[in-house]
Design a protein around this motif. Structure first.
Motif, mmCIF file in Angstrom:
data_model
loop_
_atom_site.group_PDB
_atom_site.id
_atom_site.type_symbol
_atom_site.label_atom_id
_atom_site.label_comp_id
_atom_site.label_asym_id
_atom_site.label_seq_id
_atom_site.Cartn_x
_atom_site.Cartn_y
_atom_site.Cartn_z
ATOM 1 N N THR A 36 37.989 31.757 42.524
ATOM 2 C CA THR A 36 36.714 31.056 42.407
ATOM 3 C C THR A 36 35.765 31.546 43.491
ATOM 4 O O THR A 36 36.183 31.870 44.608
ATOM 5 N N TYR A 37 34.476 31.587 43.160
ATOM 6 C CA TYR A 37 33.460 32.131 44.066
ATOM 7 C C TYR A 37 33.069 31.091 45.111
ATOM 8 O O TYR A 37 32.849 29.919 44.798
ATOM 9 N N LYS A 38 32.961 31.517 46.377
ATOM 10 C CA LYS A 38 32.623 30.618 47.471
ATOM 11 C C LYS A 38 31.121 30.392 47.619
ATOM 12 O O LYS A 38 30.700 29.394 48.185
ATOM 13 N N GLY A 39 30.307 31.343 47.143
ATOM 14 C CA GLY A 39 28.876 31.308 47.411
ATOM 15 C C GLY A 39 28.113 30.336 46.529
ATOM 16 O O GLY A 39 28.680 29.444 45.878
ATOM 17 N N ASP A 40 26.790 30.525 46.512
ATOM 18 C CA ASP A 40 25.873 29.671 45.757
ATOM 19 C C ASP A 40 25.999 29.988 44.272
ATOM 20 O O ASP A 40 25.530 31.025 43.803
ATOM 21 N N THR A 41 26.614 29.092 43.515
ATOM 22 C CA THR A 41 26.830 29.348 42.089
ATOM 23 C C THR A 41 25.594 29.075 41.242
ATOM 24 O O THR A 41 25.607 29.320 40.038
ATOM 25 N N THR A 42 24.515 28.570 41.866
ATOM 26 C CA THR A 42 23.284 28.373 41.083
ATOM 27 C C THR A 42 22.578 29.693 40.816
ATOM 28 O O THR A 42 21.891 29.838 39.810
ATOM 29 N N ILE A 43 22.746 30.660 41.723
ATOM 30 C CA ILE A 43 22.091 31.955 41.534
ATOM 31 C C ILE A 43 23.089 33.104 41.421
ATOM 32 O O ILE A 43 22.694 34.262 41.339
ATOM 33 N N HIS A 44 24.376 32.792 41.419
ATOM 34 C CA HIS A 44 25.405 33.823 41.281
ATOM 35 C C HIS A 44 26.417 33.400 40.208
ATOM 36 O O HIS A 44 26.740 32.223 40.089
ATOM 37 N N GLU A 45 26.892 34.382 39.459
ATOM 38 C CA GLU A 45 27.928 34.149 38.451
ATOM 39 C C GLU A 45 29.045 35.164 38.671
ATOM 40 O O GLU A 45 28.822 36.373 38.600
ATOM 41 N N ALA A 46 30.239 34.657 38.979
ATOM 42 C CA ALA A 46 31.386 35.531 39.247
ATOM 43 C C ALA A 46 32.244 35.667 37.994
ATOM 44 O O ALA A 46 32.359 34.735 37.193
ATOM 45 N N SER A 47 32.833 36.835 37.848
ATOM 46 C CA SER A 47 33.736 37.102 36.732
ATOM 47 C C SER A 47 34.870 37.963 37.260
ATOM 48 O O SER A 47 34.632 38.905 38.029
ATOM 49 N N SER A 48 36.105 37.656 36.856
ATOM 50 C CA SER A 48 37.242 38.381 37.430
ATOM 51 C C SER A 48 38.333 38.575 36.400
ATOM 52 O O SER A 48 38.419 37.867 35.397
ATOM 53 N N ASN A 49 39.161 39.576 36.662
ATOM 54 C CA ASN A 49 40.409 39.759 35.933
ATOM 55 C C ASN A 49 41.526 39.840 36.963
ATOM 56 O O ASN A 49 41.328 39.458 38.122
ATOM 57 N N GLU A 50 42.679 40.348 36.567
ATOM 58 C CA GLU A 50 43.817 40.334 37.484
ATOM 59 C C GLU A 50 43.672 41.274 38.670
ATOM 60 O O GLU A 50 44.429 41.167 39.632
ATOM 61 N N TRP A 51 42.673 42.180 38.646
ATOM 62 C CA TRP A 51 42.605 43.129 39.770
ATOM 63 C C TRP A 51 41.193 43.417 40.264
ATOM 64 O O TRP A 51 41.015 44.178 41.201
ATOM 65 N N MET A 52 40.170 42.790 39.698
ATOM 66 C CA MET A 52 38.804 43.082 40.124
ATOM 67 C C MET A 52 37.928 41.838 39.979
ATOM 68 O O MET A 52 38.164 40.993 39.109
ATOM 69 N N VAL A 53 36.923 41.730 40.859
ATOM 70 C CA VAL A 53 35.949 40.640 40.796
ATOM 71 C C VAL A 53 34.552 41.244 40.855
ATOM 72 O O VAL A 53 34.302 42.169 41.635
ATOM 73 N N VAL A 54 33.639 40.736 40.008
ATOM 74 C CA VAL A 54 32.231 41.108 40.121
ATOM 75 C C VAL A 54 31.416 39.830 40.237
ATOM 76 O O VAL A 54 31.767 38.795 39.661
ATOM 77 N N VAL A 55 30.336 39.909 41.013
ATOM 78 C CA VAL A 55 29.442 38.764 41.199
ATOM 79 C C VAL A 55 28.041 39.212 40.828
ATOM 80 O O VAL A 55 27.494 40.143 41.427
ATOM 81 N N LEU A 56 27.466 38.543 39.842
ATOM 82 C CA LEU A 56 26.156 38.911 39.323
ATOM 83 C C LEU A 56 25.106 37.963 39.884
ATOM 84 O O LEU A 56 25.264 36.738 39.832
ATOM 85 N N ASN A 57 24.038 38.521 40.457
ATOM 86 C CA ASN A 57 22.902 37.714 40.908
ATOM 87 C C ASN A 57 22.043 37.406 39.694
ATOM 88 O O ASN A 57 21.404 38.290 39.129
ATOM 89 N N VAL A 58 22.030 36.148 39.268
ATOM 90 C CA VAL A 58 21.346 35.772 38.026
ATOM 91 C C VAL A 58 19.979 35.143 38.281
ATOM 92 O O VAL A 58 19.369 34.594 37.358
ATOM 93 N N GLU A 59 19.494 35.229 39.498
ATOM 94 C CA GLU A 59 18.152 34.694 39.790
ATOM 95 C C GLU A 59 17.100 35.651 39.230
ATOM 96 O O GLU A 59 17.093 36.840 39.561
ATOM 97 N N ILE A 60 16.217 35.141 38.380
ATOM 98 C CA ILE A 60 15.221 35.977 37.701
ATOM 99 C C ILE A 60 13.841 35.656 38.253
ATOM 100 O O ILE A 60 13.324 34.544 38.081
ATOM 101 N N ASP A 61 13.228 36.645 38.928
ATOM 102 C CA ASP A 61 11.859 36.442 39.409
ATOM 103 C C ASP A 61 10.874 36.905 38.337
ATOM 104 O O ASP A 61 11.248 37.314 37.238
ATOM 105 N N GLU A 62 9.590 36.855 38.668
ATOM 106 C CA GLU A 62 8.543 37.133 37.680
ATOM 107 C C GLU A 62 8.583 38.569 37.182
ATOM 108 O O GLU A 62 8.441 38.845 35.984
ATOM 109 N N SER A 63 8.800 39.521 38.094
ATOM 110 C CA SER A 63 8.798 40.932 37.691
ATOM 111 C C SER A 63 9.978 41.244 36.778
ATOM 112 O O SER A 63 9.850 42.002 35.811
#
Length: 681
Positions: A414-441
């Protein structure tokens, strides 16, 4: 087999001894105590050895309800109808890739045959069709026929070319090894995984190269040679399992071979041999890491329901092995393009970002451990971070005197950071964390990409091919004061739109008089109702062009006018009986000559309506009048700041203000009273 059928020992003795024992025999599971046993007894008694080297046993094919197939019950689909509907190849592959080849039962389902057609044959055939559709324009552009050259493919410096050739070479080694061991059930699985890699990864990554959209014909030829080698290899490997579709593909693919190398049928060719020059385990390892990271990133987007067309700020890849991160970093451009992120970050410090706990697999361990399961569960729950890391690396651990192997314990992260602007996804050997905050540009770029995608779908609906030219126009039908609106986004993102679509999307107000629509569509874009108009290519005219010239040139064929003007930059046309010199870029503009429009001021965001408080009713009237005054003052200021359009930079339009004014419906008295009342409110 193999005695009486050749009249041994009375004749054919040499032939018998040469072919005995048989390489393999095959029969149903129900014959184990019958024919198999009899054959073994006779061979042992006569020759003191088995009659066969390998035994292929198939299970029983039952009806979908688990009962024996019966003509009287009619509990199975007509085989002829199955073949006529889905094809013999689909039926063969369904059976070969089923439990029946492992001597297990198969509950036959027509949906399973249909699934093979959908999941295997359609993607495979689409890859083959895409190759043909890419070769034809290449031949048209270069003026020569495509000739396959394996040396060109092997000498490619492109990473994706090296990977798919290495994967094909590994597949050849794997198929030959498994076929030698008569492991049909493992061979097909490897072939299907390779088809997925070819269609979902290689072609997707190299679509622009294969279509020649990058402008480098040599690189396009290299990519086509690579794809050809892979398709031909796949056909030769799949021929024993799917003889009909591979034969059909081969009859067309062989035309790119020298005449001396063409066989009458693919079934006259041998299985391909592994090529040491294509062997590249390092790049296969890197691609395994890359595809895992991309799939996890897509999973994170799906959970947040963020479309791939919307760009995101960053993706962080977390892995304890620096080599894995280096492999992904070497292919970072593909991560950025496939996940549509601006930046990729890497770290080996998993503990900094992730919490990790362990859960025993009760379904697997329960029957195996019995009463010891309670003690093992307690031990698993008490594992430290270091012990979990060691288990993940080594694939085994001993708890309460019981050795647990890979798969016996599930690692939950489970991800320790701010889950309002980050979405973590993992399998048995790798983790990726996506910054899902969308600004105007990011939002504006996503809308621009969505518009281009919608026009691409309109092109397909109109039956256009990539070589067909077309213009794109957008009309905003309801200006609902959304900020930013579609018109603003099109102007602000037009450079990005041109990079995707090779031309701009224009407002309908700039639509030339001579443009004829291919197709139009009313739809919602970013919550705003718009009309998309895809038209035939048409000439644009500057303010220097007279109305008579516009009428003359609009009546002529677009491509002939552009071709004539492009040759020398100008041409002479007869206008009202007078020879008139027309210059490309002066009086006449093609889409390429249109200047980038000035970005209009961003529409103001609607001020939130302040709700009156129940305890202060007396202040309601004063607070209502203030927003109205501010709105009037802002509208006056916007009108003063609005930039004037440069008439010489815009395509000439047929202005008919008087006719439009006359055509406008008049308001009746009731409508005026209603409007007046609304204004007071």
């Amino acid at each position: 087999m193999p005695y009486a059928q050749i009249h041994y020992p009375f004749e054919n003795k040499e032939r018998f001894e040469k072919g005995f024992p048989a390489d393999f025999i095959g029969e149903g599971l129900d014959q184990t105590r019958g024919w198999f046993y009899t054959l073994m007894v006779l061979s042992t008694a006569l020759f003191d050895q088995p009659a066969f080297k390998n035994c292929v046993v198939n299970g029983l094919v039952l009806a979908e309800n688990g009962k024996k197939m019966s003509k009287s019950l009619k509990n199975y689909p007509d085989p002829t109808l199955i073949v006529d509907t889905h094809g013999a190849d689909a039926l063969r592959l369904y059976l070969i890739n089923s439990p029946v080849v492992r001597a297990e039962k198969l509950l036959f389902k027509e949906a399973g045959v249909r699934g093979v057609l959908r999941d295997v044959f359609l993607p495979w055939h689409n890859a083959y069709r895409f190759f043909i559709q890419s070769v034809l324009p290449f031949e048209s552009r270069t003026g020569k026929s495509f000739q396959a050259n394996p040396n060109v493919a092997l000498q490619s410096t492109n990473t994706m070319d090296k990977w798919i050739l290495a994967a094909a070479n590994t597949l050849i080694e794997y198929v030959r090894k498994e076929m030698d061991a008569y492991h049909l059930y493992t061979v097909v699985r490897g072939l299907l995984q390779f088809i997925e890699s070819l269609t979902n990864w290689y072609i997707r990554f190299n679509r622009r190269r294969l279509k020649g959209e990058d402008g480098d014909e040599n690189d396009c030829h290299t990519a086509l040679c690579t794809l050809y080698e892979v398709l031909m290899t796949l056909c030769r490997l799949m021929a024993p399992f799917t003889p009909f579709i591979t034969e059909s593909m081969y009859q067309n693919l062989k035309l790119a071979l020298p005449p001396a190398q063409r066989e009458d049928s693919i079934h006259y060719t041998l299985l391909p041999e592994p090529n040491p020059l294509a062997h590249n385990p390092a790049i296969e390892r890197a691609m395994t890491a890359l595809t895992a990271a991309i799939e996890l990133g897509r999973s994170a987007r799906e959970r947040r329901t963020i479309n791939l067309k919307t760009p995101l700020k960053s993706l962080m890849v977390i892995h304890s092995d620096q080599q894995v991160l280096d492999d992904i970093k070497s292919l970072e451009e593909y991560v950025i393009s496939q996940l549509n992120v601006r930046e990729v970050l890497y770290t080996t410090d998993e503990r900094k970002y992730m919490n990790q706990r362990a859960e025993p697999d009760f379904a697997t361990l329960g029957p195996r451990l019995g009463k010891a399961m309670t003690a093992v569960t307690t031990g698993v729950n008490a594992l430290t971070e270091d012990e979990l890391q060691a288990y993940a690396k080594n694939g085994k651990i001993t708890i309460a005197g019981n050795e647990l192997l890979a798969g016996d314990i599930r690692l939950v992260k489970t991800y320790k950071g701010d889950t309002t602007i980050h979405e973590a996804s993992s399998n048995e050997w790798m983790v990726v964390v996506l910054n899902v905050e969308i600004d105007e540009s990011l939002h504006e770029e996503g809308v621009a990409r969505d518009l281009v995608s919608r026009f691409q779908k309109l092109r397909k609906a109109a039956g256009l091919v990539p070589e067909d030219d077309a213009e794109m126009f957008v009309e905003l039908l309801d200006d609902n004061k959304v900020s930013p609106n579609v018109n603003y986004i099109i102007a602000a993102q037009q450079s990005f739109i041109r990079s995707l679509a090779k031309k701009s999307i224009l407002p309908t107000s700039q639509r030339p008089r001579g443009a004829v629509s291919y197709i139009t569509e009313e739809t919602l874009v970013d919550g705003q109702k718009v009309r998309l108009d895809l038209t035939r290519p048409a000439l644009f005219f500057s303010a220097d062009a007279s109305n008579e010239l516009v009428a003359v040139l609009s009546a002529l064929d677009y491509h002939s006018v552009v071709s004539k003007l492009s040759a020398t930059g100008k041409a002479t046309y007869l206008v009202n009986g007078v020879s008139t010199v027309v210059e490309l870029g002066k009086q006449v503009l093609t889409h390429a000559h249109l200047p980038l429009a000035q970005v209009p001021p961003k529409p103001a965001k609607s001020a939130p309506v302040e709700q009156p408080k129940a305890a202060e009713p007396a202040k309601k009237t004063k607070q209502e009048s203030k927003p109205k005054q501010e709105k009037q003052e802002k509208a006056k200021q916007d009108k003063q700041d609005k930039p004037k359009q440069d008439a010489s930079a815009q395509p000439k339009q047929e202005a008919q203000p008087k006719q439009e004014a006359q055509a406008a419906p008049k308001e009746d008295g009731a409508a005026k009273d209603k409007k007046k009342k609304k204004g007071k409110e």
